[in-house]
Motif scaffolding. Structure first.
Motif, PDB file in Angstrom:
ATOM      1  N   GLY A   1      -1.691  -0.601  -3.844  1.00  0.00           N
ATOM      2  CA  GLY A   1      -0.762  -0.443  -4.946  1.00  0.00           C
ATOM      3  C   GLY A   1      -1.398  -0.805  -6.279  1.00  0.00           C
ATOM      4  O   GLY A   1      -2.519  -1.315  -6.351  1.00  0.00           O
TER       5      GLY A   1
ATOM      6  N   THR B   1       0.846  -1.185   0.000  1.00  0.00           N
ATOM      7  CA  THR B   1       0.000   0.000   0.000  1.00  0.00           C
ATOM      8  C   THR B   1       0.880   1.232   0.000  1.00  0.00           C
ATOM      9  O   THR B   1       2.029   1.204   0.465  1.00  0.00           O
ATOM     10  N   THR B   2       0.350   2.315  -0.534  1.00  0.00           N
ATOM     11  CA  THR B   2       1.106   3.562  -0.579  1.00  0.00           C
ATOM     12  C   THR B   2       1.210   4.148   0.823  1.00  0.00           C
ATOM     13  O   THR B   2       0.324   3.978   1.661  1.00  0.00           O
ATOM     14  N   SER B   3       2.316   4.838   1.078  1.00  0.00           N
ATOM     15  CA  SER B   3       2.529   5.462   2.381  1.00  0.00           C
ATOM     16  C   SER B   3       1.850   6.825   2.411  1.00  0.00           C
ATOM     17  O   SER B   3       1.521   7.405   1.384  1.00  0.00           O
TER      18      SER B   3
END
Length: 460
Positions: free
Chosen positions: A189, A180-182
C-alpha cells in the motif's frame, strides 16, 4: 567583554579562517599549521600594540595576503603533491602518514566486505522482494556509519543515540501491519511505499551526524557533510559507469565461449559490488577531497544554467497543461523530484563557493534558479491543494504537500538571503548557515512520514 569570552571569540574566528584555508587544495596540513602559527604571532604583536582581539585578527589576516594567491604560489612550488594525491596508497617512504592511509584503506575494505555479506544474507534469508528492498538501506548504511564512527573516533554516547534513533524507522517499516493491494499481483500500500522511501533519508542524515564526528551542532561540520554528499555522488557515478563498462565487456567476451555470467552477477557481483562501490567512493572522497574541490565549482557552473532552463520549461508545462485540477499526478511527482535535484545543486553550489569572494554574475544566476524553483513549487502547491480540495486527503497527497511546504520554506529564505548578498547587504556566511541549519527539518519530516503517517492513514 571578559578575557575568557574574548579568547573564545578569537578562537572561533581562527577556526573559521582555518576552515577557509583548508579548502585550498595546494595547502597541506603542515603548511596550514605553519600559516596559523604566523597568524597567531601577528595577532599577538598587534595586541601588544593596543589593538583588541577582533581588530588584531582582521589586520593579521589582511597582512597574510590573498589566500587564492597563496594557494597558487603553493601549487607552483609543490605541484608534485597534487599528483601524489592521485595515487590510491602513499609511497613507502611516507612514514606514519603512509601507515595511516594503509590502515584506512584496510578498514574501509573490511566495512565494505561486511556490507556485502549483510546484503547477501538479506537476499538469501528473506524471500519477499519487498521486504528485501525496504531493508536494503538498513543493512548497508550502518557499515558506512560505522566506518565514520571508527575514523572520527565518535564518542560511544553519540553512536548509541544514532543507533537508537535508527531503530525506530527500522521497527516501523518491518512491524507495522501494512495493507497490500488485492489481485493476482499484490503490491504494498501507499503508506508502506512512503515509509520505506523516506526511511533512507532519515538514515542518511544520521550518517551525517557520525560524519561530523558527533559535532552535529557545528555549522562547518555540517557544510563538510554537504560537500561530502556532492563529491560522493560524483565518485559513485564514475565507479558505477566504469563498472558497467567492465561488466558489459566481460559478459560479451564470455558469451562468445558460451559461459553464462548472469548467476554470478545476481549471486555475488551485485550483493557485494553495490555496497562496496558506496564504501570505496566514500573513502575516495575522504582521501582525495583536495583533488576534487577544483572540479566542483566547474560542475555547478555548468549545471546551474541548465537547471534554470529546465525549471522554466517545467513551469511552462505546468501552466499550459489546462486547469490545475487536471494536472497529472505523475507530473506533480516528477516536479517534486526536479525541485529536490535543484535543492541539491543549490546546496553543493553554496558549499563549493569561496565565502569571502564578492558577489558575481553566477550569484545572480543562482538567485534566478531559486526564483524559478519557487515559481514551480508555488504552482505545484496550488495544484496539490486544488486536488485535495476536490478529492480529499490521502497519504501520498499529504506527503507530497508536506514535502513541497518544507521545500518552500527552504527556498524562500534562501532567496531572501541570496538577494541580500548580491545587493551587498548581507554576508555570504548567512546563506551558508541557513542551508546547514535547515537540514534537520528534512530528518524530522522523513521521520514523521515513516512513523506517523502509516497509523494515521490506517496502514493503507
Amino acid at each position: 567583554m571578559s578575557d575568557t569570552a574574548g579568547e573564545g571569540v578569537l578562537e572561533a574566528q581562527i577556526e573559521q579562517w582555518r576552515g577557509f584555508v583548508r579548502r585550498r587544495r595546494a595547502i597541506a596540513p603542515p603548511d596550514l599549521e605553519e600559516m596559523e602559527d604566523h597568524l597567531r604571532e601577528q595577532i599577538a604583536d598587534l595586541g601588544s600594540n593596543g589593538l583588541d582581539d577582533e581588530e588584531a585578527f582582521l589586520v593579521a589576516v589582511k597582512r597574510m595576503g590573498n589566500l587564492d594567491e597563496v594557494s597558487r604560489e603553493f601549487a607552483r612550488e609543490h605541484a608534485h603533491r597534487l599528483w601524489k594525491q592521485l595515487v590510491l596508497v602513499p609511497e613507502a617512504d611516507d612514514g606514519a602518514g603512509g601507515l595511516a592511509r594503509w590502515r584506512d584503506l584496510g578498514a574501509v575494505l573490511a566495512f565494505a566486505l561486511g556490507a556485502g555479506l549483510a546484503v547477501k544474507l538479506l537476499l538469501t534469508s528473506v524471500d519477499d522482494e519487498f521486504a528485501q528492498f525496504r531493508n536494503l538501506a538498513f543493512v548497508v548504511l550502518p557499515f558506512l556509519a560505522g566506518w565514520f564512527a571508527w575514523k572520527r573516533r565518535v564518542p560511544w554516547r553519540v553512536c548509541a543515540a544514532a543507533v537508537g534513533v535508527a531503530a525506530v524507522p527500522a521497527l516501523a517499516v518491518n512491524l507495522y501491519p501494512f495493507e497490500t493491494t488485492s489481485g493476482p499481483d499484490p503490491a504494498p500500500g501507499m503508506t508502506a511505499v512512503l515509509a520505506f522511501t523516506h526511511a533512507p533519508v532519515l538514515l542518511w542524515l544520521l550518517v551525517g551526524v557520525l560524519h561530523t564526528g558527533g559535532h552535529w551542532r557545528s555549522h562547518e561540520r555540517r557544510m563538510d557533510f554537504v560537500r561530502f554528499m556532492g563529491e560522493l555522488a560524483m565518485y559513485l557515478a564514475l565507479i558505477m559507469l566504469g563498472s558497467a563498462v567492465l561488466v558489459g565487456l566481460t559478459f560479451g567476451v564470455l558469451s562468445l565461449v558460451e559461459i553464462d555470467l548472469e548467476p554470478v552477477m545476481e549471486d555475488w557481483l551485485l550483493p557485494f559490488g553495490l555496497p562496496g562501490a558506496l564504501m570505496v567512493a566514500a573513502w575516495l572522497v575522504e582521501a582525495k577531497k583536495s583533488v576534487v574541490e577544483n572540479i566542483a565549482p566547474v560542475l555547478t557552473r555548468v549545471f546551474t544554467p541548465l537547471a534554470f532552463l529546465m525549471l522554466v520549461a517545467d513551469l511552462t508545462a505546468l501552466l499550459v497543461n489546462g486547469p490545475l485540477t487536471t494536472v497529472d499526478r505523475g507530473l506533480l511527482i516528477l516536479m517534486d523530484g526536479v525541485l529536490v535535484l535543484v535543492l541539491f545543486l543549490l546546496l553543493y553550489s553554496i558549499s563549493a563557493r569561496d565565502p569571502l569572494a564578492p558577489p558575481n554574475v553566477f550569484d545572480w544566476l543562482q538567485l534566478a534558479l531559486v526564483g524559478a524553483a519557487l515559481a514551480v513549487d508555488a504552482v505545484a502547491l496550488t495544484a496539490m491543494l486544488t486536488r485535495i480540495a476536490e478529492f480529499g486527503f490521502t497519504a501520498n497527497k499529504t506527503a507530497a504537500l508536506g514535502l513541497n511546504l518544507v521545500l518552500l520554506v527552504h527556498l524562500v529564505w534562501s532567496a531572501w538571503l541570496l538577494a541580500g548578498f548580491v545587493r551587498g547587504t548581507r554576508p555570504f556566511a548567512a546563506v551558508e548557515r541557513w542551508q546547514t541549519a535547515y537540514l534537520p527539518v528534512y530528518a524530522v519530516w522523513a521521520g514523521l512520514v515513516v512513523v506517523v503517517f502509516p497509523p494515521v492513514f490506517g496502514f493503507a
